[in-house]
Scaffold this active site. Structure first.
Site, mmCIF file in Angstrom:
data_model
loop_
_atom_site.group_PDB
_atom_site.id
_atom_site.type_symbol
_atom_site.label_atom_id
_atom_site.label_comp_id
_atom_site.label_asym_id
_atom_site.label_seq_id
_atom_site.Cartn_x
_atom_site.Cartn_y
_atom_site.Cartn_z
ATOM 1 N N CYS A 10 0.824 -1.218 0.000
ATOM 2 C CA CYS A 10 0.000 0.000 0.000
ATOM 3 C C CYS A 10 0.860 1.271 0.000
ATOM 4 C CB CYS A 10 -0.928 -0.024 1.218
ATOM 5 S SG CYS A 10 -1.866 1.498 1.446
ATOM 6 N N CYS A 66 -0.323 4.009 2.424
ATOM 7 C CA CYS A 66 0.006 3.623 3.801
ATOM 8 C C CYS A 66 1.421 4.072 4.150
ATOM 9 C CB CYS A 66 -0.102 2.112 3.983
ATOM 10 S SG CYS A 66 -1.742 1.434 3.686
#
Length: 301
Positions: A39, A42
């Site tokens: 991700c 993230c």
């Protein structure tokens, strides 16, 4: 969370979640981030959350992360559909969805709101509960004229809370009242630059500047005033001598008289000295409130 029929790995994940997230949330606010190695957003959010959590650790905030690929069962329990997803948990329950907040400023604002509403236990709040009554006691002792005892109280509190600027300012004022101007100056100079604008620090600085006024025999200046009430230089010298003698009533009277006769004399020197006295007294001082009213009446009527 029931564990019947779960694999050993799933039970281990639940145990870890209860230990790392649920247990701390009983007394702290836990920021729970659901993330994944793949991700990108993230990875951008991670350092921001790390910084915010570190800044708020003293206020009872902790950070925990769940990898949705490793702990699929936990992610499923929270019905995670995308990452990053971020919740705030308290006493085992989600109290806010923080997913939409992606900057330090946004997270700071929402955390401040949550901490104001929730009974969070933290070292900072515990310390505050200890400091406030001692600080009030020291102020009462200082107002009563026992500067040495007040300085001792404030020093003990300063040792407990060295970063508390209210305490540092109070200790400096007690030192000044005790005649320890050099110690007060050293203390104030040791404070980090942002502290310079804190009200408690500027109050102590004003008191230190006023303490530098030399005690003097002003009989000659008194005679000059008797001959010429508009001798503002003589009146300012009398006011400064009154400050040095601790007679703030006389000092304020003389400074107000100069302002009444010529408010702009010497680039407003009398007004500046009076404002310094008011700052040293503190905003809540009854004497200061009375002087402010007198000053306002002169300036705005």
């Amino acid at each position: 969370m029931a564990t019947l029929g779960m694999s050993a790995a799933e039970r281990e994940a639940i145990d870890r979640f209860e230990q790392d997230v649920i247990a701390p949330s009983m007394h702290a606010l836990v920021i729970l981030q659901f993330t994944a190695e793949w991700c990108g957003p993230c990875k951008q959010l991670n350092p921001i959350l790390d910084k915010v959590a570190a800044n708020y650790a003293g206020r009872g905030v902790a950070l925990a992360r769940i990898d949705v690929d490793r702990d699929k069962l936990i992610a499923a329990q929270f019905r995670i559909q995308s990452v990053p997803t971020v919740f705030a948990l308290f006493q085992g329950q989600p109290v806010a969805d923080l997913t939409q907040y992606r900057t330090e400023g946004q997270l700071t604002r929402v955390l401040d709101q949550l901490l104001a509403q929730l009974p969070i236990q933290s070292a900072e709040t515990d310390l505050k509960a200890q400091v406030e009554p001692l600080l009030a006691m020291g102020e009462e002792v200082l107002e009563g004229g026992d500067a040495a005892r007040a300085a001792n109280i404030f020093q003990q509190v300063h040792d407990m809370a060295p970063d508390n600027l209210e305490v540092a300012g109070a200790l400096a004022r007690a030192m000044i009242a005790e005649g320890r101007q050099d110690d007060a100056r050293t203390l104030l100079d040791s404070l980090a630059e942002p502290a310079a604008s804190h009200a408690a620090v500027t109050r102590a600085r004003a008191a230190l500047e006023l303490a530098a006024a030399p005690a003097a025999d002003t009989s000659a200046e008194e005679a000059r005033l008797a001959a010429n009430p508009d001798d503002h230089e003589a009146r300012l010298a009398v006011a400064n001598a009154a400050i040095a003698a601790g007679n703030r009533e006389r000092a304020a009277d003389e400074l107000l008289e100069i302002i009444a006769r010529d408010r702009d004399w010497n680039d407003g020197a009398a007004r500046q000295q009076l404002l310094k006295m008011l700052e040293a007294a503190g905003f809540d001082d009854p004497w200061g409130r009375g002087i402010r009213r007198r000053l306002s009446a002169l300036l705005f009527t």
